[in-house]
Design an enzyme around this catalytic site. Structure first.
Site, PDB file in Angstrom:
ATOM      1  N   ASP A  49    -105.751 -73.541 -23.622  1.00  0.00           N
ATOM      2  CA  ASP A  49    -104.606 -74.653 -25.032  1.00  0.00           C
ATOM      3  C   ASP A  49    -104.425 -73.079 -25.815  1.00  0.00           C
ATOM      4  O   ASP A  49    -103.815 -73.030 -27.064  1.00  0.00           O
ATOM      5  CB  ASP A  49    -106.221 -75.375 -25.856  1.00  0.00           C
ATOM      6  CG  ASP A  49    -106.122 -76.446 -26.773  1.00  0.00           C
ATOM      7  OD1 ASP A  49    -104.948 -76.614 -26.620  1.00  0.00           O
ATOM      8  OD2 ASP A  49    -106.171 -76.589 -28.400  1.00  0.00           O
ATOM      9  N   GLU A  91    -106.243 -70.813 -37.175  1.00  0.00           N
ATOM     10  CA  GLU A  91    -106.356 -71.627 -35.467  1.00  0.00           C
ATOM     11  C   GLU A  91    -106.556 -70.270 -34.752  1.00  0.00           C
ATOM     12  O   GLU A  91    -107.482 -70.576 -33.697  1.00  0.00           O
ATOM     13  CB  GLU A  91    -106.230 -72.670 -35.084  1.00  0.00           C
ATOM     14  CG  GLU A  91    -106.649 -73.577 -34.003  1.00  0.00           C
ATOM     15  CD  GLU A  91    -105.986 -74.438 -33.897  1.00  0.00           C
ATOM     16  OE1 GLU A  91    -105.548 -75.873 -35.187  1.00  0.00           O
ATOM     17  OE2 GLU A  91    -104.900 -75.944 -32.822  1.00  0.00           O
ATOM     18  N   GLU A 143    -100.832 -84.150 -33.663  1.00  0.00           N
ATOM     19  CA  GLU A 143    -102.352 -83.462 -33.359  1.00  0.00           C
ATOM     20  C   GLU A 143    -103.303 -84.753 -33.237  1.00  0.00           C
ATOM     21  O   GLU A 143    -104.438 -84.884 -33.293  1.00  0.00           O
ATOM     22  CB  GLU A 143    -101.287 -83.642 -34.836  1.00  0.00           C
ATOM     23  CG  GLU A 143    -100.679 -82.242 -34.932  1.00  0.00           C
ATOM     24  CD  GLU A 143    -100.976 -80.844 -34.862  1.00  0.00           C
ATOM     25  OE1 GLU A 143    -101.594 -80.952 -33.891  1.00  0.00           O
ATOM     26  OE2 GLU A 143    -100.853 -80.230 -35.929  1.00  0.00           O
ATOM     27  N   GLU A 213    -100.787 -84.535 -22.599  1.00  0.00           N
ATOM     28  CA  GLU A 213    -101.810 -84.459 -22.681  1.00  0.00           C
ATOM     29  C   GLU A 213    -102.808 -85.144 -21.839  1.00  0.00           C
ATOM     30  O   GLU A 213    -103.727 -84.364 -21.785  1.00  0.00           O
ATOM     31  CB  GLU A 213    -101.934 -85.667 -24.317  1.00  0.00           C
ATOM     32  CG  GLU A 213    -101.576 -85.290 -25.904  1.00  0.00           C
ATOM     33  CD  GLU A 213    -101.629 -83.687 -25.877  1.00  0.00           C
ATOM     34  OE1 GLU A 213    -102.756 -82.997 -26.422  1.00  0.00           O
ATOM     35  OE2 GLU A 213    -101.295 -82.577 -27.088  1.00  0.00           O
TER      36      GLU A 213
END
Ligand SMILES: Cc1ncc(CO)c(N)n1
Length: 227
Positions: A49, A91, A143, A213
């Site tokens: 990620d 992040e 998101e 995803e």
């Protein structure tokens, strides 16, 4: 729009419920929620990620550019997306912190197939020929899958391991939920005025994100099919 009372995103979520749930209630997320998560999977997800988020930055920057040029965009859109970019800086630092905590070396991570494909897909959306409505749809979908997934881990009755509570809060928090609702509002507004072709392109884009995803989570749990 075919029915002026129902926002486009609502029609998609109804029509593609199974696919959407596949992404937001994936076994990896359910294992975080019930506390049975395998820490090697978590570490794999963390490293992959981090790579994803680094590719995500230029993609969001391209959405920002489109929002500045598109006549269906307004000043608030630009500021919302800009805020999204600013929080990606935070992040990236968070990923670095977590990586050092879990002894994951971020410099030696090999991007897995599912990740490479997802990053390529993002890149394909950065071109100037891709409509703002389509690109902002992708941003919202990317998101909201994380928001919905991790918010589920914070619901009552969940047994998230203490170490992963912060991860769940990062994407499951109310502020991020509000950000996703604002993005969704932009998508609905843009598509209300869009041609049927653009609406259909945006729907395909939404579904592609959801599929990517699912593949991303599959890769994290170490599904051999995804490697
Ligand atoms: C794969 C993936 N999807 C969505 C997000 C949310 O930003 C993320 N960090 N990673």
């Amino acid at each position: 729009m075919t029915d002026s009372n129902i926002p486009v995103t609502e029609t998609w979520l109804r029509k593609h419920r199974l696919q959407y749930t596949g992404a937001t209630r994936h076994p990896f997320i359910l294992s975080i929620r019930d506390g049975s998560v395998d820490f090697s999977s978590f570490k794999r997800w963390l490293g992959q990620d981090y790579i994803f988020v680094r590719s995500f930055v230029p993609f969001v920057a391209s959405v920002l550019m489109k929002s500045c040029k598109d006549e269906s965009s307004d000043d608030d859109d630009m500021e919302l997306i800009l805020g999204g970019i600013a929080s990606l800086k935070d992040e990236i630092n968070w990923f670095k912190q977590q990586a050092s905590k879990y002894h994951v070396s971020l410099t030696s991570i090999i991007p897995q197939n599912a990740n490479i494909k997802y990053c390529r897909f993002l890149e394909s959306l950065t071109g100037s020929e891709v409509e703002y409505a389509v690109a902002i749809t992708a941003l919202w979908a990317i998101e909201v899958v994380y928001q919905d997934s991790f918010a589920h881990c914070l619901e009552e009755g969940s047994r998230v391991p203490h170490e992963l509570q912060e991860t769940c809060e990062r994407w499951g928090n109310e502020g991020f939920g509000e950000f996703c609702r604002s993005l969704r509002g932009i998508v609905d507004r843009c598509l209300q005025k869009a041609s049927p072709e653009v609406i259909s392109k945006a729907e395909v884009c939404f579904l592609s994100v959801v599929e990517h995803e699912v593949e991303f989570w599959n890769m994290s749990v170490g599904d051999v099919g995804a490697v």
